[in-house]
Design an enzyme around this catalytic site. Sequence first.
Site, PDB file in Angstrom:
ATOM      1  N   ARG A  41       0.856  -1.184   0.000  1.00  0.00           N
ATOM      2  CA  ARG A  41       0.000   0.000   0.000  1.00  0.00           C
ATOM      3  C   ARG A  41       0.892   1.235   0.000  1.00  0.00           C
ATOM      4  O   ARG A  41       1.734   1.378   0.887  1.00  0.00           O
ATOM      5  CB  ARG A  41      -0.856  -0.057   1.269  1.00  0.00           C
ATOM      6  CG  ARG A  41      -1.868   1.024   1.380  1.00  0.00           C
ATOM      7  CD  ARG A  41      -2.713   0.807   2.612  1.00  0.00           C
ATOM      8  NE  ARG A  41      -2.083   1.289   3.825  1.00  0.00           N
ATOM      9  CZ  ARG A  41      -2.758   1.749   4.879  1.00  0.00           C
ATOM     10  NH1 ARG A  41      -4.069   1.754   4.860  1.00  0.00           N
ATOM     11  NH2 ARG A  41      -2.132   2.178   5.944  1.00  0.00           N
ATOM     12  N   ASP A  77       5.769  -4.758   9.391  1.00  0.00           N
ATOM     13  CA  ASP A  77       6.976  -4.337  10.104  1.00  0.00           C
ATOM     14  C   ASP A  77       7.124  -5.070  11.430  1.00  0.00           C
ATOM     15  O   ASP A  77       8.234  -5.424  11.837  1.00  0.00           O
ATOM     16  CB  ASP A  77       6.944  -2.822  10.355  1.00  0.00           C
ATOM     17  CG  ASP A  77       7.244  -2.045   9.084  1.00  0.00           C
ATOM     18  OD1 ASP A  77       7.847  -2.612   8.160  1.00  0.00           O
ATOM     19  OD2 ASP A  77       6.855  -0.864   9.016  1.00  0.00           O
ATOM     20  N   ASP A 104       1.773  -1.398  12.236  1.00  0.00           N
ATOM     21  CA  ASP A 104       2.087  -1.935  10.914  1.00  0.00           C
ATOM     22  C   ASP A 104       2.443  -3.412  11.048  1.00  0.00           C
ATOM     23  O   ASP A 104       3.500  -3.768  11.554  1.00  0.00           O
ATOM     24  CB  ASP A 104       3.249  -1.159  10.290  1.00  0.00           C
ATOM     25  CG  ASP A 104       3.448  -1.570   8.836  1.00  0.00           C
ATOM     26  OD1 ASP A 104       3.662  -2.785   8.590  1.00  0.00           O
ATOM     27  OD2 ASP A 104       3.369  -0.716   7.950  1.00  0.00           O
ATOM     28  N   THR A 154      -0.729   7.694  -0.945  1.00  0.00           N
ATOM     29  CA  THR A 154      -2.052   7.618  -1.594  1.00  0.00           C
ATOM     30  C   THR A 154      -2.941   6.526  -0.996  1.00  0.00           C
ATOM     31  O   THR A 154      -4.149   6.520  -1.222  1.00  0.00           O
ATOM     32  CB  THR A 154      -1.892   7.296  -3.091  1.00  0.00           C
ATOM     33  OG1 THR A 154      -1.335   5.962  -3.206  1.00  0.00           O
ATOM     34  CG2 THR A 154      -0.959   8.297  -3.771  1.00  0.00           C
TER      35      THR A 154
HETATM   36  O1  LIG Z   1      -6.658  -2.200   3.530  1.00  0.00           O
HETATM   37  P1  LIG Z   1      -5.487  -1.407   3.059  1.00  0.00           P
HETATM   38  O2  LIG Z   1      -5.684   0.075   3.290  1.00  0.00           O
HETATM   39  O3  LIG Z   1      -5.094  -1.705   1.654  1.00  0.00           O
HETATM   40  O4  LIG Z   1      -4.277  -1.739   4.031  1.00  0.00           O
HETATM   41  C1  LIG Z   1      -3.968  -3.023   4.436  1.00  0.00           C
HETATM   42  C2  LIG Z   1      -2.688  -3.503   3.820  1.00  0.00           C
HETATM   43  O5  LIG Z   1      -1.571  -2.788   4.372  1.00  0.00           O
HETATM   44  C3  LIG Z   1      -0.645  -3.732   4.929  1.00  0.00           C
HETATM   45  O6  LIG Z   1       0.315  -4.125   4.016  1.00  0.00           O
HETATM   46  P2  LIG Z   1       1.544  -3.189   3.597  1.00  0.00           P
HETATM   47  O7  LIG Z   1       1.202  -2.390   2.380  1.00  0.00           O
HETATM   48  O8  LIG Z   1       2.025  -2.419   4.780  1.00  0.00           O
HETATM   49  O9  LIG Z   1       2.636  -4.236   3.123  1.00  0.00           O
HETATM   50  P3  LIG Z   1       3.552  -5.210   4.023  1.00  0.00           P
HETATM   51  O10 LIG Z   1       2.673  -6.350   4.416  1.00  0.00           O
HETATM   52  O11 LIG Z   1       4.644  -5.594   3.102  1.00  0.00           O
HETATM   53  O12 LIG Z   1       4.040  -4.429   5.207  1.00  0.00           O
HETATM   54  C4  LIG Z   1      -1.536  -4.883   5.318  1.00  0.00           C
HETATM   55  O13 LIG Z   1      -0.831  -6.071   5.558  1.00  0.00           O
HETATM   56  C5  LIG Z   1      -2.498  -4.961   4.174  1.00  0.00           C
HETATM   57  O14 LIG Z   1      -2.021  -5.683   3.052  1.00  0.00           O
HETATM   58  O1  LIG Z   2      -3.322  -0.415  10.690  1.00  0.00           O
HETATM   59  C1  LIG Z   2      -2.794  -0.838   9.640  1.00  0.00           C
HETATM   60  C2  LIG Z   2      -3.247  -0.433   8.370  1.00  0.00           C
HETATM   61  C3  LIG Z   2      -2.633  -0.951   7.271  1.00  0.00           C
HETATM   62  N1  LIG Z   2      -1.588  -1.789   7.419  1.00  0.00           N
HETATM   63  C4  LIG Z   2      -1.144  -2.178   8.627  1.00  0.00           C
HETATM   64  O2  LIG Z   2      -0.200  -2.965   8.735  1.00  0.00           O
HETATM   65  N2  LIG Z   2      -1.755  -1.683   9.723  1.00  0.00           N
HETATM   66 MG   LIG Z   3       3.300  -2.958   6.149  1.00  0.00          MG
END
Ligand SMILES: O=P(O)(O)OC[C@H]1O[C@H](OP(=O)(O)OP(=O)(O)O)[C@H](O)[C@@H]1O
Ligand SMILES: O=c1cc[nH]c(=O)[nH]1
Ligand SMILES: [Mg+2]
Length: 206
Positions: free
Chosen positions: A101, A200, A197, A105
């Site tokens: 994500r 992370d 997150d 944006t």
């Molecule tokens: O519902 P949304 O607003 O789309 O957000 C949720 C997304 O954000 C996080 O992933 P992230 O983009 O942080 O990737 P990561 O798992 O690699 O940290 C989470 O694991 C979801 O995939």
């Molecule tokens: O709260 C949140 C939202 C998006 N992605 C995450 O990992 N945590």
């Molecule tokens: Mg993430």
Amino acid sequence: MLKVIDHPLIRHKLTVMRDKDTGTKDFRDNLDEIGGLMVYEVTRDLPLKDLEIETPICPYVAKTLATPIVVAPILRAGLGMVSGILSLIPTAKVAHIGLYRDEETLEPHTYFEKYPKHMDESTVIIVDPMLATGGSSAAAIDMVKRQGATNIKLVCLVGAPEGVELIEKLHPDVDIYLAALDERLNENGYIVPGLGDAGDRIFGTK
Ligand SMILES: O=P(O)(O)OC[C@H]1O[C@H](OP(=O)(O)OP(=O)(O)O)[C@H](O)[C@@H]1O
Ligand SMILES: O=c1cc[nH]c(=O)[nH]1
Ligand SMILES: [Mg+2]
């Protein structure tokens, strides 16, 4: 359909995960364990078919799973739920859906896709701990639908009302399972109270 799987063990483990002082190992362990605990409810309506077998006593028409099962984690954070689910469905195949994500944006971007064969015949269980705006999960559902999948379930740990609403609007055919439905999103698109997150915290990248 939205189902919030409310169970004392899941609530307890989720509390450990929400605590900002919980470290990587405990965060990972509890996520995996909740993934496993959710499987029982998520798979409750899986179709069965007849199978003729012989028990040590007599011939018997028994029941067996009617469709292959594909677990489809949204990378990275979804990976943290896979082994807990596979411990209960060891014959499941695993698809990988690479999405991140954009921090500004909040739009999802695809960077990897890999699927097992016969997605059209399979029950596909998409997994991601976080359903925030819903953009990533909606994109993942679009991706598996393009592979022919029609029987799709979305399993997340923590959801925001905004994300649930988006999936219900764009994909009313997909059942959503959560361990908790939280209050809202904050101005940065993070779930409140949430758990931060997830990616992370699982991989120790911040
Ligand atoms: O519902 P949304 O607003 O789309 O957000 C949720 C997304 O954000 C996080 O992933 P992230 O983009 O942080 O990737 P990561 O798992 O690699 O940290 C989470 O694991 C979801 O995939
Ligand atoms: O709260 C949140 C939202 C998006 N992605 C995450 O990992 N945590
Ligand atoms: Mg993430």
